[in-house]
Motif scaffolding. Sequence first.
Motif, short mmCIF file in Angstrom:
data_model
loop_
_atom_site.label_atom_id
_atom_site.label_comp_id
_atom_site.label_asym_id
_atom_site.label_seq_id
_atom_site.Cartn_x
_atom_site.Cartn_y
_atom_site.Cartn_z
N THR A 1 20.95 75.18 -52.37
CA THR A 1 20.52 73.77 -51.95
C THR A 1 18.97 73.34 -52.03
O THR A 1 18.87 72.14 -52.03
CB THR A 1 20.42 74.43 -50.36
OG1 THR A 1 21.48 75.15 -49.29
CG2 THR A 1 20.23 72.27 -49.28
N TYR B 1 18.30 71.23 -55.18
CA TYR B 1 19.08 69.73 -55.45
C TYR B 1 18.68 68.92 -54.27
O TYR B 1 19.69 67.70 -53.39
CB TYR B 1 20.84 69.73 -55.56
CG TYR B 1 20.91 70.68 -56.94
CD1 TYR B 1 20.45 70.13 -58.00
CD2 TYR B 1 20.93 72.23 -56.76
CE1 TYR B 1 20.89 70.56 -59.53
CE2 TYR B 1 21.24 72.99 -58.24
CZ TYR B 1 21.08 72.42 -59.26
OH TYR B 1 21.34 73.14 -60.73
N PHE C 1 19.85 65.46 -52.90
CA PHE C 1 19.92 64.73 -51.93
C PHE C 1 19.72 63.59 -51.16
O PHE C 1 20.56 62.74 -51.00
CB PHE C 1 20.62 66.37 -51.35
CG PHE C 1 21.53 66.32 -50.15
CD1 PHE C 1 22.37 66.56 -50.33
CD2 PHE C 1 20.63 65.70 -48.97
CE1 PHE C 1 23.21 66.18 -48.75
CE2 PHE C 1 21.34 65.93 -47.51
CZ PHE C 1 22.38 66.67 -47.68
N VAL D 1 22.57 61.04 -51.14
CA VAL D 1 23.52 61.02 -49.79
C VAL D 1 22.42 60.41 -48.48
O VAL D 1 23.09 60.00 -48.18
CB VAL D 1 23.71 62.97 -50.08
CG1 VAL D 1 24.80 63.12 -48.40
CG2 VAL D 1 23.74 63.42 -50.89
N TYR E 1 23.90 67.74 -44.09
CA TYR E 1 24.89 67.14 -44.67
C TYR E 1 25.36 66.52 -43.31
O TYR E 1 25.46 64.90 -42.85
CB TYR E 1 26.93 67.03 -45.04
CG TYR E 1 27.48 65.82 -45.28
CD1 TYR E 1 26.74 65.04 -46.12
CD2 TYR E 1 28.31 66.36 -45.01
CE1 TYR E 1 28.02 64.25 -45.93
CE2 TYR E 1 29.07 65.64 -44.94
CZ TYR E 1 29.43 63.69 -45.83
OH TYR E 1 30.08 63.35 -45.50
N SER F 1 22.58 63.96 -42.18
CA SER F 1 21.91 63.00 -43.45
C SER F 1 22.20 61.79 -42.62
O SER F 1 22.54 60.32 -43.77
CB SER F 1 22.48 63.10 -44.78
OG SER F 1 23.72 63.53 -44.30
N TYR G 1 27.66 70.97 -56.94
CA TYR G 1 26.87 69.59 -57.30
C TYR G 1 27.99 68.46 -59.23
O TYR G 1 28.38 67.39 -58.14
CB TYR G 1 26.12 69.09 -57.73
CG TYR G 1 24.86 68.15 -58.34
CD1 TYR G 1 25.98 67.46 -57.72
CD2 TYR G 1 24.02 67.72 -58.99
CE1 TYR G 1 25.11 65.37 -57.93
CE2 TYR G 1 23.32 67.00 -58.48
CZ TYR G 1 24.08 64.90 -58.32
OH TYR G 1 23.67 63.95 -58.55
N LEU H 1 27.79 67.56 -53.85
CA LEU H 1 26.46 66.97 -53.18
C LEU H 1 26.41 67.06 -52.12
O LEU H 1 25.24 67.67 -50.84
CB LEU H 1 25.24 65.90 -53.81
CG LEU H 1 24.35 66.18 -54.08
CD1 LEU H 1 23.56 67.02 -54.98
CD2 LEU H 1 23.36 64.82 -54.79
N ASN H 2 27.47 66.50 -51.51
CA ASN H 2 27.25 66.32 -49.68
C ASN H 2 27.31 67.93 -49.62
O ASN H 2 26.56 68.48 -48.49
CB ASN H 2 28.65 65.89 -48.97
CG ASN H 2 28.21 64.46 -49.64
OD1 ASN H 2 27.57 64.09 -50.38
ND2 ASN H 2 28.98 63.85 -49.41
#
Length: 386
Positions: A226, A229, A233, A237, A290, A293, A356, A361-362
Amino acid sequence: MKTKMSLKEWLPLIGMTISAFLVNTSEFMPIGLLTDISNDFNMTAAQAGVMITAYSWTVTILSLPLMLLACKIEPKKLLLGTLTVFSTCQVLSVISIGFPFLVVSRIGVACAHSIFWAIASPLAVRVVSKEHQSKALSAIITGTAIAMVLGMPLGRMIGLNIGWRMTFLCVAVISFVVLVYLAFVFPKIENTESFSINQLPELFKNSRLMITYIITFLFATGYYTTYSYIEPFLQRVAGFPSHLVTITLMLFGVAGLSGSYLFSRYYDDHRFAFVQTVLFGFAGALGLLYPASINMYMIILVCAIWGIAAMAFQTSFQAEIIGCVSTAASSVAMAIFSAIFNLGIGSGTWLGGVVYTNTSLNFIGFVGAMIVLVAAFISFIKFRSK
């Protein structure tokens, strides 16, 4: 009653602390600059993540053998030589004419990293009197902690304003200054290393140590699946502008200092509960990345919890290792810990890139959380009776 540390003790320790800050800052800088570096070389962020993987696996492979080789070289010469390689390879990163050149320069930095962290703590302890050894170790840890708080965010700010190459140049310049400083203030000390390669099999027969290493690998893999990236993200995102990404990464590091405090406050009296809380809390933070986000404040809170748990893990599991080996074997055991953690960094970066590229990417937080949950359950089952 303890005496105060003399200037003769403080001067080399200050140089070692700054060196620890620079080495850790250099390791994590590319994470905060991944988008800019990938754009410069016309590639995706996942493809550029290869250099993070290469760095980590280099440290993984070389930490132990270079730790053993370090016993044969006069400590001051080894330290100065290591910093020379580190500084020179930073310059090579600045002038890299292509991505392969950049990766090679980063591998050179990784070699210096391997040697530095094999000798940093033992040398810090040896330049001070016995009564100040804990303070010397704390100074090295402080350099590492400050790198987490300021190193990557500052590197990112420099990169965003004047280019990612200038970030590496700043590290190179400061490194050369520290190198010259240490050449004058670091004392010449004799080799008295008592650990030999013949003692390695005994370490691998230590079941508690082996379980700790397994948990460390899983934790680092889930973490960097995680974290490697996190910049793309937050931008793509969560929809954060560049300046807010930098602020969030800095808050992540500041929260880490709280993790160190919580360790000193609760670990000794509540070891098992503390370790379990750290692991399950970390997995929860990754799993919520996520879902959180959708709201800026929610994701910043999740990142703060993540930062607290990350630093708490580092300190508590180093304590676990030191607590289950002899004093003579502790430096080698820590070198192996560093190698395994970096193996996890490389594995996680690779896995995050796969997620990814091939899914979304989520999902990087969910995948990382599942891996850390495995580590948490192993810890719950195996550490409860230790």
